[in-house]
Design an enzyme around this catalytic site. Structure first.
Site, mmCIF file in Angstrom:
data_model
loop_
_atom_site.group_PDB
_atom_site.id
_atom_site.type_symbol
_atom_site.label_atom_id
_atom_site.label_comp_id
_atom_site.label_asym_id
_atom_site.label_seq_id
_atom_site.Cartn_x
_atom_site.Cartn_y
_atom_site.Cartn_z
ATOM 1 N N SER A 56 0.838 -1.215 0.000
ATOM 2 C CA SER A 56 0.000 0.000 0.000
ATOM 3 C C SER A 56 0.868 1.258 0.000
ATOM 4 O O SER A 56 0.365 2.349 -0.258
ATOM 5 C CB SER A 56 -0.963 0.011 1.191
ATOM 6 N N HIS A 57 2.166 1.112 0.297
ATOM 7 C CA HIS A 57 3.053 2.273 0.283
ATOM 8 C C HIS A 57 4.345 2.005 -0.483
ATOM 9 O O HIS A 57 5.364 2.642 -0.259
ATOM 10 C CB HIS A 57 3.311 2.769 1.711
ATOM 11 N N ARG A 61 2.511 3.986 -4.996
ATOM 12 C CA ARG A 61 2.393 5.404 -4.617
ATOM 13 C C ARG A 61 3.054 6.354 -5.625
ATOM 14 O O ARG A 61 2.890 7.571 -5.517
ATOM 15 C CB ARG A 61 3.059 5.623 -3.255
ATOM 16 N N HIS A 129 3.827 13.478 4.445
ATOM 17 C CA HIS A 129 4.206 12.062 4.645
ATOM 18 C C HIS A 129 3.239 11.217 3.837
ATOM 19 O O HIS A 129 2.038 11.235 4.087
ATOM 20 C CB HIS A 129 4.135 11.705 6.133
ATOM 21 N N PHE A 130 3.778 10.473 2.895
ATOM 22 C CA PHE A 130 2.921 9.721 1.958
ATOM 23 C C PHE A 130 3.344 8.258 1.961
ATOM 24 O O PHE A 130 3.093 7.527 1.007
ATOM 25 C CB PHE A 130 3.126 10.331 0.569
ATOM 26 N N ALA A 189 -2.241 1.777 10.806
ATOM 27 C CA ALA A 189 -3.177 2.882 10.682
ATOM 28 C C ALA A 189 -4.173 2.782 11.829
ATOM 29 O O ALA A 189 -4.505 1.675 12.283
ATOM 30 C CB ALA A 189 -3.906 2.786 9.340
ATOM 31 N N GLY A 196 -4.723 3.605 1.377
ATOM 32 C CA GLY A 196 -4.051 2.970 0.242
ATOM 33 C C GLY A 196 -4.644 1.606 -0.083
ATOM 34 O O GLY A 196 -4.789 1.245 -1.253
ATOM 35 N N ASP A 197 -5.006 0.854 0.961
ATOM 36 C CA ASP A 197 -5.584 -0.473 0.712
ATOM 37 C C ASP A 197 -6.994 -0.372 0.141
ATOM 38 O O ASP A 197 -7.423 -1.270 -0.596
ATOM 39 C CB ASP A 197 -5.564 -1.312 1.995
ATOM 40 N N HIS A 239 -14.404 3.038 19.782
ATOM 41 C CA HIS A 239 -13.945 4.214 20.543
ATOM 42 C C HIS A 239 -12.454 4.132 20.882
ATOM 43 O O HIS A 239 -11.799 5.149 21.083
ATOM 44 C CB HIS A 239 -14.767 4.360 21.837
ATOM 45 N N ARG A 317 6.061 -10.824 8.820
ATOM 46 C CA ARG A 317 5.711 -10.968 7.399
ATOM 47 C C ARG A 317 6.645 -10.112 6.537
ATOM 48 O O ARG A 317 7.150 -10.555 5.515
ATOM 49 C CB ARG A 317 4.255 -10.545 7.181
#
Ligand code: NDP
Ligand code: PYC
Length: 346
Positions: A56-57, A61, A129-130, A189, A196-197, A239, A317
């Site tokens: 995803s990054h 990207r 930040h990406f 996250a 991204g996903d 919450h 992983r």
């Protein structure tokens, strides 16, 4: 810079070594207006994510980086300004540039302070930040330090109990050394799923699991397209994740002088994708702690976790994929490689 990226090419996939991916990405960044130094830093980050299977990054990207640079939203030539403000506090104004070069510029001072005071904070503001966050913390653990980082992003998450989005996807990353093995690293996250996903699922035409997001009417949806087109994400864990996301807003924006996720407006920069916010890092020297060495203690915790049946630690992983990529190269499908080459102007 020259590039001859393929190690081997099949009709469907190409296998590239890490350095070749870095070179290709560097050329893309430089072609779209970054300095050589910024290009190198971002290319290493992005190629590292691809190598570790953090897709995803990873190279996914690159079109977003390019459209952002083209839009004039970010300064790819920015030179970060580092301020030594207290015995345990370093500030950086990233100059509307990327966060990673700002971290690189302040890193030596941050480590020096953490080692002398036992703890030090790095507050980065005016930054974009990406990327994945683990590359920002993992290297500290290889040096025997404990590191925690948070970064806020762009409004797309509905706080628990609210009606409309406010928070960003706001990841938290943590790294700690251990005596026998790779450092313990997690990076997550605070939204139920990274933005991204959601984009990747939309592209593949896949549905999401329940509980990830809502559509433009605030109704639960499993359709990623509905989330991207006027919908929003939910925090992970109700919450609890929402409170952590709020904490990230406070630490990454309020404490650094950066923007909250809802405070910037990129409407006048079509193509802009990189959140203009802030980032906080806290680095601790565990050598200052009492008792047995921290790395021995963390090793003991891992041993006990395995003892109760745990098969996979966070980070396992990635490290498995890193070893695989180091041995056999990084696989890119033909379309992806063709797109990257086009971005590089080949
Ligand atoms: P994941 O949910 O995929 O993974 C979160 C963490 O949990 C990782 O450390 C992962 O380790 C670990 N993990 C996953 N599954 C298991 C399991 N079954 N058992 C034990 N550990 C597990 O990450 P997210 O989707 O939440 O985030 C993806 C990336 O997006 C992150 O790198 C994050 O920094 C980035 N991001 C960046 C933002 C930005 O503004 N720059 C905003 C939001 C997200 P492993 O890595 O080994 O799989
Ligand atoms: O995946 O949520 C995300 C994200 C936001 C900014 C960069 N990545």
């Amino acid at each position: 810079m020259t590039a001859s990226p393929e190690m081997a090419v099949s009709s469907a996939n190409s296998t590239l070594d890490f350095d070749s991916v870095v070179l290709l990405l560097e050329r893309i960044f430089v072609r779209h207006g970054t300095s050589n130094e910024v290009a190198r830093t971002l290319a290493l980050n992005c190629a590292g994510a691809e190598r570790d299977g953090a897709h995803s990054h990873g190279v996914f990207r690159m079109p977003g980086y390019v459209s952002t640079l083209k839009s004039g939203w970010v300064n790819g030539q920015a030179v970060p300004v580092v301020e030594d403000v207290a015995s345990g506090f370093v500030r950086v104004d990233a100059g509307n540039g990327f966060a990673q070069p700002a971290l690189a510029a302040a890193r030596a001072l941050l480590v020096e302070k953490a080692r002398s005071a036992g703890i030090a904070v790095l507050a980065i503001r005016n930054s974009h930040h990406f990327a994945a966050l683990w590359p920002d913390v993992e290297p500290f653990a290889y040096e025997g330090l404990v590191a925690l980082s948070v970064v806020n992003s762009m409004t797309c998450v509905v706080p628990h109990g609210a009606d409309r989005p406010l928070f960003g996807t706001n990841p938290i990353a943590f790294a700690a050394p251990r005596a026998d093995g790779e450092p313990i690293v997690f990076d997550l996250a605070t939204s139920a799923i990274a933005h991204g996903d959601v984009q990747i699922a939309a592209r593949k035409g896949e549905r999401l699991p329940q509980g990830m997001g809502v559509d433009s009417l605030g109704q639960p949806t499993q359709d990623p397209q509905a989330i991207l087109e006027g919908g929003a994400l939910l925090p992970f864990g109700g919450h609890k994740g929402s409170a952590l996301s709020m904490m990230v807003e406070l630490l990454a924006a309020a404490l650094t002088g950066g923007n909250f996720s809802f405070e910037f407006d990129w409407k006048n920069h079509p193509g802009a994708k990189t959140p203009w916010t802030g980032q906080l890092l806290i680095v601790i020297d565990p050598a200052k702690a009492a008792g047995q060495s921290f790395a021995e203690r963390s090793q003991e915790l891992v041993r006990q976790m395995h003892g109760v049946g745990l098969k996979r630690l966070p980070g396992d992983r990635r490290h498995h994929q890193r070893a695989k990529s180091s041995a056999g190269g990084i696989q890119l499908d033909a379309d992806t490689l063709a797109n990257l080459r086009e971005l590089a102007g080949d």
